[in-house]
Design a protein around this motif. Structure first.
Motif, PDB file in Angstrom:
ATOM      1  N   VAL A  85       0.126   7.838 -18.023  1.00  0.00           N
ATOM      2  CA  VAL A  85      -1.092   8.034 -17.177  1.00  0.00           C
ATOM      3  C   VAL A  85      -2.152   7.386 -17.866  1.00  0.00           C
ATOM      4  O   VAL A  85      -2.549   7.304 -19.255  1.00  0.00           O
ATOM      5  N   ASP A  86      -3.055   6.886 -16.999  1.00  0.00           N
ATOM      6  CA  ASP A  86      -4.328   6.158 -17.651  1.00  0.00           C
ATOM      7  C   ASP A  86      -5.312   7.400 -17.922  1.00  0.00           C
ATOM      8  O   ASP A  86      -5.596   8.241 -17.092  1.00  0.00           O
ATOM      9  N   ASP A  87      -5.671   7.253 -19.293  1.00  0.00           N
ATOM     10  CA  ASP A  87      -6.606   8.433 -19.620  1.00  0.00           C
ATOM     11  C   ASP A  87      -7.925   8.377 -18.927  1.00  0.00           C
ATOM     12  O   ASP A  87      -8.371   9.565 -18.761  1.00  0.00           O
ATOM     13  N   GLU A  88      -8.350   7.301 -18.562  1.00  0.00           N
ATOM     14  CA  GLU A  88      -9.840   7.161 -18.061  1.00  0.00           C
ATOM     15  C   GLU A  88      -9.584   7.452 -16.336  1.00  0.00           C
ATOM     16  O   GLU A  88     -10.412   8.333 -16.002  1.00  0.00           O
ATOM     17  N   SER A  89      -8.827   6.851 -15.916  1.00  0.00           N
ATOM     18  CA  SER A  89      -8.683   7.250 -14.314  1.00  0.00           C
ATOM     19  C   SER A  89      -7.834   8.218 -13.777  1.00  0.00           C
ATOM     20  O   SER A  89      -8.209   8.958 -12.770  1.00  0.00           O
ATOM     21  N   ARG A  90      -7.248   8.777 -15.001  1.00  0.00           N
ATOM     22  CA  ARG A  90      -6.147  10.062 -14.587  1.00  0.00           C
ATOM     23  C   ARG A  90      -5.040   9.516 -13.569  1.00  0.00           C
ATOM     24  O   ARG A  90      -4.396  10.320 -12.782  1.00  0.00           O
ATOM     25  N   ALA A  91      -4.941   8.072 -13.471  1.00  0.00           N
ATOM     26  CA  ALA A  91      -3.838   7.575 -12.352  1.00  0.00           C
ATOM     27  C   ALA A  91      -2.748   7.296 -13.162  1.00  0.00           C
ATOM     28  O   ALA A  91      -2.761   7.030 -14.274  1.00  0.00           O
ATOM     29  N   TYR A 109      -3.293  -3.034 -29.332  1.00  0.00           N
ATOM     30  CA  TYR A 109      -2.341  -1.981 -28.977  1.00  0.00           C
ATOM     31  C   TYR A 109      -2.528  -0.675 -29.209  1.00  0.00           C
ATOM     32  O   TYR A 109      -2.129   0.139 -29.844  1.00  0.00           O
ATOM     33  N   GLY A 110      -3.576  -0.305 -28.167  1.00  0.00           N
ATOM     34  CA  GLY A 110      -3.868   1.153 -28.123  1.00  0.00           C
ATOM     35  C   GLY A 110      -2.811   2.231 -27.704  1.00  0.00           C
ATOM     36  O   GLY A 110      -1.743   1.574 -27.484  1.00  0.00           O
ATOM     37  N   ASP A 111      -3.317   3.021 -27.300  1.00  0.00           N
ATOM     38  CA  ASP A 111      -2.107   4.328 -26.865  1.00  0.00           C
ATOM     39  C   ASP A 111      -2.021   4.092 -25.348  1.00  0.00           C
ATOM     40  O   ASP A 111      -3.045   4.029 -24.665  1.00  0.00           O
ATOM     41  N   ILE A 112      -0.948   4.724 -24.892  1.00  0.00           N
ATOM     42  CA  ILE A 112      -0.816   4.924 -23.584  1.00  0.00           C
ATOM     43  C   ILE A 112      -0.525   6.717 -23.560  1.00  0.00           C
ATOM     44  O   ILE A 112       0.066   7.207 -24.628  1.00  0.00           O
ATOM     45  N   HIS A 113      -0.817   7.300 -22.563  1.00  0.00           N
ATOM     46  CA  HIS A 113      -0.812   8.824 -22.484  1.00  0.00           C
ATOM     47  C   HIS A 113       0.716   9.202 -21.466  1.00  0.00           C
ATOM     48  O   HIS A 113       0.671   8.384 -20.661  1.00  0.00           O
ATOM     49  N   LEU A 114       1.574  10.061 -22.285  1.00  0.00           N
ATOM     50  CA  LEU A 114       2.739  10.173 -21.686  1.00  0.00           C
ATOM     51  C   LEU A 114       2.449  11.684 -21.161  1.00  0.00           C
ATOM     52  O   LEU A 114       2.627  12.465 -22.171  1.00  0.00           O
ATOM     53  N   VAL A 115       2.728  11.863 -19.967  1.00  0.00           N
ATOM     54  CA  VAL A 115       2.859  13.101 -19.370  1.00  0.00           C
ATOM     55  C   VAL A 115       4.052  13.577 -18.927  1.00  0.00           C
ATOM     56  O   VAL A 115       4.849  12.821 -18.001  1.00  0.00           O
ATOM     57  N   PRO A 116       4.754  14.421 -19.503  1.00  0.00           N
ATOM     58  CA  PRO A 116       5.961  15.139 -19.040  1.00  0.00           C
ATOM     59  C   PRO A 116       6.147  15.445 -17.579  1.00  0.00           C
ATOM     60  O   PRO A 116       5.212  16.270 -17.309  1.00  0.00           O
ATOM     61  N   ASP A 117       7.220  14.874 -16.971  1.00  0.00           N
ATOM     62  CA  ASP A 117       7.452  15.535 -15.676  1.00  0.00           C
ATOM     63  C   ASP A 117       8.444  16.881 -15.887  1.00  0.00           C
ATOM     64  O   ASP A 117       9.515  16.565 -15.691  1.00  0.00           O
ATOM     65  N   MET A 118       7.883  18.004 -15.723  1.00  0.00           N
ATOM     66  CA  MET A 118       8.557  19.224 -16.111  1.00  0.00           C
ATOM     67  C   MET A 118       9.843  19.296 -15.055  1.00  0.00           C
ATOM     68  O   MET A 118      10.462  20.153 -15.261  1.00  0.00           O
ATOM     69  N   ARG A 119       9.668  18.678 -13.806  1.00  0.00           N
ATOM     70  CA  ARG A 119      10.863  18.717 -13.121  1.00  0.00           C
ATOM     71  C   ARG A 119      12.041  18.147 -13.410  1.00  0.00           C
ATOM     72  O   ARG A 119      13.049  18.185 -13.188  1.00  0.00           O
ATOM     73  N   ASP A 134      -0.674  18.976 -22.505  1.00  0.00           N
ATOM     74  CA  ASP A 134      -1.400  17.634 -22.825  1.00  0.00           C
ATOM     75  C   ASP A 134      -0.821  16.378 -22.772  1.00  0.00           C
ATOM     76  O   ASP A 134      -1.469  15.436 -23.084  1.00  0.00           O
ATOM     77  N   GLY A 135       0.470  16.734 -22.842  1.00  0.00           N
ATOM     78  CA  GLY A 135       1.437  15.409 -23.086  1.00  0.00           C
ATOM     79  C   GLY A 135       1.569  14.727 -24.527  1.00  0.00           C
ATOM     80  O   GLY A 135       1.142  15.468 -25.291  1.00  0.00           O
ATOM     81  N   THR A 136       1.651  13.524 -24.666  1.00  0.00           N
ATOM     82  CA  THR A 136       1.707  13.080 -26.047  1.00  0.00           C
ATOM     83  C   THR A 136       1.265  11.518 -25.652  1.00  0.00           C
ATOM     84  O   THR A 136       0.942  11.151 -24.589  1.00  0.00           O
ATOM     85  N   HIS A 137       1.235  10.806 -26.778  1.00  0.00           N
ATOM     86  CA  HIS A 137       0.763   9.585 -26.786  1.00  0.00           C
ATOM     87  C   HIS A 137       1.785   8.535 -27.387  1.00  0.00           C
ATOM     88  O   HIS A 137       2.493   8.836 -28.345  1.00  0.00           O
ATOM     89  N   GLY A 138       1.603   7.185 -27.047  1.00  0.00           N
ATOM     90  CA  GLY A 138       2.622   6.383 -27.702  1.00  0.00           C
ATOM     91  C   GLY A 138       2.001   4.645 -27.762  1.00  0.00           C
ATOM     92  O   GLY A 138       0.811   4.490 -26.933  1.00  0.00           O
ATOM     93  N   CYS A 139       2.251   3.805 -28.572  1.00  0.00           N
ATOM     94  CA  CYS A 139       1.820   2.750 -28.500  1.00  0.00           C
ATOM     95  C   CYS A 139       2.143   1.765 -27.231  1.00  0.00           C
ATOM     96  O   CYS A 139       3.288   1.817 -26.649  1.00  0.00           O
TER      97      CYS A 139
END
Length: 545
Positions: free
Chosen positions: A197-203, A168-178, A138-143
């Protein structure tokens, strides 16, 4: 040096050797994104021995194209390449290996990080069990303010991406496991870098530095399955005071660890092995293969070089390298700086960038065309032409702050005029190697650059050169410092910001919104300097004016 040892032994921060055998026990992880072989096969990493210090102390694609499906496809490609790969980078981890190390109580903490616009590492520390339970999937979030602050972490108005108006909402942080790896300089700790990563567009969020570099990597692939290979050469100064003492002294009057100019100097370098020896071993054990280290031209200045790699991996290594050395200095009771120009009477610290493009496992810069005395391909010539053409308008990505421009002084080993030359250290574009090792070294970036932005700027410029067949100027021979009537390197952050703000190429490279973001970022840094009253001004004008 005895005072240094006493301080180190009193610090209480030296980690026990709990992970000494971990790296030699690891199963080789899958490599990063597919590409040509990076370098010669790594020698097995010996169990880390205690340092003398320890012995004495006792211790143009649209951003929307970057979706999770794209990331998944990249991971599948990496997995396919793994079967045939000869290179195994020691210290990198798979999720399964991390699970085993957690079960064996060898890993307790996972640092989850990203770089801000300055290139600093920010993020969170997870308990390893919760990271595996939650953040892996799921990753995590940060400001969102992490990409919209100044150096003091103060929120800055005027950004479209984040601000008080947007809450100042959240940004989605997705770990790059590589990028998952042992952080051997920290006790029972692993480390992973994140994409935003943008939560809505998934980009991928286009404002994040790592996203900007990934966009240019995709551009290289779309231009003909080209794989950018790169290296960065970081320099730094090391001081006997620790960071707290340096702060109390306002970073003035610090005593370097050496007292002789130490360029290639073995005796002086040996005096500093209490730091550079552990630095090499920790990096090697943490997924950052090391080539060598050496003294540099300044007093207390050093360079440590790591192996070249695919450009995203190289930028990641650059970030891990700086974080490792800063935290190691903190543990050993000394201070390190990656400022571009910490002293007016000493050379600055650079981060020379080396770049080549590969295709089908071969260097695409190699060829039988002639450019001066160099045998090369058309792509090499055009890449150089584009890189040189767009350098002034993208200079903020190579020299990102006020101090950066004080490095560009004649006779200081830093470039001052925009030319290229064959193996000439007075030129900003130094062409070196031949055949499969042919590459371009850009000597403009300082050690203060954000590697993702610097490599992205270089790639965007060079790829534009290939698309439009931009020819480089004629080769320069001789001392560039003494040459007349050549184009000058921008001399200040203000000048560079102005060029960036009006650059149509920068807008096309980044998109209007991201271009506005970084124009505002660099302008904010410039204005902060203009509004600051310095010690130099007080010393010069207080009484005499």
């Amino acid at each position: 040096m005895s005072t240094l040892v006493r301080r180190g032994s009193a610090s209480g921060h030296l980690r026990p050797a709990t992970l000494r055998c971990v790296c030699s026990a690891l199963v080789a992880p899958e490599p990063r994104a597919p590409g040509p072989p990076i370098a010669a096969k790594n020698a097995p990493l010996a169990q880390r021995s205690s340092s003398p210090w320890r012995r004495q102390s006792g211790s143009s694609s649209s951003s929307s194209a970057f979706s999770f499906s794209t990331l998944t496809a990249t991971k599948k490609a990496a997995a396919a390449a793994a079967a045939a790969a000869k290179e195994r980078v020691r210290g990198l981890l798979t999720v399964e290996e991390l699970k085993r190390l957690v079960e064996e109580d060898e890993i307790e903490t996972v640092v989850v990080g990203l770089t801000d616009c300055y290139g600093r590492l920010v993020g969170k520390r997870f308990t390893a069990s919760f990271f595996l339970e939650s953040a892996v999937e799921d990753g995590t979030h940060g400001c969102s303010y992490l990409l919209a602050t100044d150096m003091d972490m103060e929120p800055v108005p005027g950004y479209r991406f984040a601000g008080w108006e947007q809450g100042y909402g959240d940004i989605h942080l997705v770990p790059d496991m590589r990028s998952l790896r042992i952080a051997s300089w920290l006790e029972k700790t692993a480390f992973v870098l994140c994409d935003v990563v943008d939560d809505e567009s998934r980009a991928l969020a286009p404002h994040a530095p790592r996203s900007i570099l990934k966009k240019q990597i995709a551009e290289a692939h779309s231009l003909g399955d080209l794989v950018p290979m790169a290296a960065s050469e970081l320099e730094y100064y090391l001081y006997q005071q620790n960071f707290e003492e340096a702060k109390e002294k306002n970073y003035a009057g610090l005593k370097p660890v050496g007292w002789h100019r130490e360029d290639y100097h073995i005796l002086q370098g040996s005096r500093e092995e209490f730091f550079h020896g552990p630095a090499r071993r920790h990096l090697q054990a943490s997924g950052v293969p090391v080539e060598n280290s050496k003294g540099e031209f300044g007093i207390g200045q050093h360079e440590l070089n790591v192996k070249y790699a695919e450009v995203l991996e190289m930028a990641d290594r650059h970030v891990v390298y700086k974080q490792c050395l800063k935290e190691l200095a903190d543990q050993l009771g000394v201070a390190i700086t990656f400022m571009a120009k910490p002293h007016f009477d000493q050379p600055g610290s650079s981060s020379h960038l080396h770049l080549s493009l590969w295709k089908d496992g071969k260097n695409a810069f190699h060829g039988d065309k002639k450019l001066g005395s160099i045998s090369c391909s058309d792509e090499f010539r055009w890449f150089l032409g584009g890189w040189m053409k767009h350098t002034p308008e993208l200079m903020v990505f190579y020299a990102p702050n006020v101090n950066s421009y004080k490095r560009f002084i004649a006779g200081s080993w830093a470039p001052t005029q925009l030319v290229w030359s064959r193996d000439n250290r007075t030129a900003p574009f130094r062409l070196i190697g031949s055949g499969k090792s042919l590459r371009i070294e850009c000597r403009l970036p300082g050690a203060d650059c954000n590697p993702y932005l610097a490599f992205a700027a270089a790639l965007a410029s060079g790829l534009d050169g290939i698309r439009h067949k931009i020819e480089p100027p004629a080769a320069f021979e001789g001392d560039v410092y003494k040459a007349k009537n050549l184009q000058q390197v921008p001399r200040s952050l203000g000048e560079a910001v102005a060029l960036f703000q009006k650059s149509a190429f920068a807008k096309a490279m980044l998109g209007d919104d991201v271009h506005h973001h970084y124009a505002h970022f660099f302008e904010t840094e410039h204005l902060a300097h203009l509004q600051t009253v310095t010690d130099w001004e007080r010393n010069r004008y207080f009484e005499q004016i």
